[in-house]
Design an enzyme around this catalytic site. Structure first.
Site, short mmCIF file in Angstrom:
data_model
loop_
_atom_site.label_atom_id
_atom_site.label_comp_id
_atom_site.label_asym_id
_atom_site.label_seq_id
_atom_site.Cartn_x
_atom_site.Cartn_y
_atom_site.Cartn_z
N LYS A 157 -46.60 73.91 -12.52
CA LYS A 157 -46.31 74.22 -13.93
C LYS A 157 -47.62 74.17 -14.69
O LYS A 157 -48.56 73.49 -14.28
CB LYS A 157 -45.34 73.18 -14.51
N ASP B 191 -42.55 80.73 -19.57
CA ASP B 191 -41.66 79.60 -19.88
C ASP B 191 -41.57 79.60 -21.41
O ASP B 191 -41.81 80.64 -22.04
CB ASP B 191 -42.25 78.29 -19.31
N PHE C 102 -32.69 80.46 -29.00
CA PHE C 102 -32.38 81.89 -29.10
C PHE C 102 -33.45 82.68 -28.34
O PHE C 102 -33.73 83.83 -28.62
CB PHE C 102 -32.26 82.36 -30.56
N ALA D 115 -31.51 82.04 -23.51
CA ALA D 115 -30.25 82.14 -24.23
C ALA D 115 -29.81 83.61 -24.32
O ALA D 115 -28.62 83.94 -24.20
CB ALA D 115 -30.38 81.54 -25.63
#
Ligand code: 2IT
Length: 447
Positions: free
Chosen positions: A124, A164, A237, A241
């Site tokens: 990551k 991400d 959002f 999502a």
């Protein structure tokens, strides 16, 4: 292995790294029994090796904003474990990014990537850069400055970052452009989440959300129930999502809530296609406000400032924004309002108290590392296409994604079955993910 003694050692070595310690503890607690049935793991110190990253790069990122002011940020890449394949995992651009956060995400990524059954190690990275309010030109200059440092440490067979939080298709484009110039090589496998037409895979933008809903559909069916008419509360959002809402509607469910850092939008009659499309515009604007949805669709969406999605009555709750976004209090409110299933789409979206509360009441709960694995799985499929110089159709990619999610669900059930037939999806995901990595580490020797 004794979880308590390993954790107290880690706490001393890494004081204050709360999220990292939280992620490690959850995994160790659930794999303890299985681990202790394998004395060869203990002898090879598998767990002690697994909890420390192979290496961490930390670097200064200096760039110039639109007002010609010099800005400094800190960038990172945590290369955690490469037993199963080249390092793979997203880049997060968010002001709260620090080493502990990226270590927790990198650690989770090892198990998630293992669950996909693809040859992917865990990593990551990211930066404490805040995209909110930044212009497109500023985003581009930041991505270029970030890549000045990162480019030597990535590559198709070395480490392949993706997006991400705060990093989507636009950012991957700028990052790849800089990578290509610095490396003097058009090596598409060095980054995933590229746009279709220059190495990207169809369905990759949708994959995390689609995969999550394939998993949720199986969870619902496992309980002899169906998706049609189910009310789903999502948070955030963003890209995740958006994909989840698209698939949820296709499966006949109703998305009744989305949220942002400013509050929640309740959508009583369920989200529409126009609203889902508008989510993309909202994200591209960098305003980071969910209230914009209620301004655009005043009849359908009701905005409440400061509130979370978990105050909205629903059947299925899916945190899909950030870690620890659901507290025990939120969990109790959801249960009071009749929630039937909870599936994290964000990594470690629920606090330990929330998970314990659901499990105590027998509410099926699935962890992010299983539910959201469709994103990285499709990144793996993107790398396959890049290596073979081919483009699969959307149907081909979607069918492979669907199969991977079905297999992950089956593994969670197989390893997570408890006495009396109840399924502990957390335990199932952790054990299944761990066993594949542990076997590879054993085979590759003490290194
Ligand atoms: O959390 C994740 O799995 C991601 N952000 C996607 C990682 C990837 O390499 O596609």
């Amino acid at each position: 292995m004794k979880v308590q003694s390993i954790m107290s050692g880690l706490k001393k070595k890494h004081p204050g790294e709360k999220e990292y310690l939280q992620a490690v503890q959850e995994v160790l607690e659930t794999i303890e029994d299985v681990y202790n049935q394998h004395p060869e793991f203990e002898q090879a110190k598998i767990v002690e090796r697994l909890v420390e990253p192979d290496r961490i790069f930390k670097f200064r990122v200096t760039w110039v904003d639109d007002k010609k002011r010099v800005q400094n940020n800190i960038g990172y890449r945590v290369q955690f474990n490469s037993a199963l394949g080249p390092y793979k995992g997203g880049l997060r651009f968010h002001p709260a990014v620090n080493e502990s956060m990226l270590k927790f995400l990198g650690f989770e990524q090892i198990f998630k990537n293992s669950l996909t059954n693809l040859p992917l190690g865990g990593a990551k990275g990211g930066a404490d850069f805040d995209p909110t309010g930044k212009s497109d030109a500023e985003i581009m200059r930041f991505c270029q400055a970030f890549m000045y440092e990162l480019w030597r440490n990535i590559g198709a067979d070395l480490d392949s970052p993706a997006g991400d939080v705060g990093v989507g298709g636009r950012e991957i484009g700028y990052l790849y452009g800089a990578y290509k110039k610095l490396a003097r090589e058009h090596s598409t496998g060095a980054l995933t989440g590229k746009s279709y037409g220059w190495g990207g895979s169809l369905i990759r933008p949708e994959a995390t959300g689609f995969g999550a809903m394939y998993y949720v559909e199986r969870m619902v069916k496992q309980n002899k129930d169906k998706m049609e008419g189910k009310k789903i509360a999502l948070s955030g959002f963003g890209n995740v999502a958006w994909g989840a809402a698209t698939k949820a509607v296709e499966l006949g469910a109703k998305v009744v809530a989305i949220s942002g850092p400013d509050g929640v939008c309740e959508i009583k009659n369920g989200i529409t296609k126009e609203m889902i499309d508008y989510m993309l515009e909202m994200r591209a604007s960098n305003r980071n406000k969910v209230e914009d949805m209620a301004v655009k669709f005043p009849k359908d969406a009701k905005f409440t400032a400061k509130a979370k999605s978990w105050s909205v009555k629903c059947d299925i709750a899916c945190p899909s924004a950030f870690q620890n976004e659901m507290s025990e209090e939120d969990a109790n409110m959801l249960m009071k309002n009749g929630v039937k299933y909870v599936a994290e789409i964000s990594n470690m979206g629920c606090q330990p108290g929330a998970i314990a509360a659901f499990q105590a009441k027998g509410i099926p709960f699935a962890p992010g590392k299983a539910v959201n694995a469709g994103g990285v799985a499709t990144s793996g499929l993107e790398i396959c296409q890049n290596a073979g110089h081919i483009n699969w159709t959307a149907e081909e990619v979607d069918a492979k994604l669907h199969k991977i999610m079905n297999d992950i669900f089956d593994m969670c059930v197989e390893y997570g079955k408890e006495k009396g037939g109840k399924i502990n999806y957390v335990k199932g995901a952790n054990i299944a993910g761990f066993m594949r990595v542990a076997k590879a580490m054993m085979a590759q020797g003490i290194i």
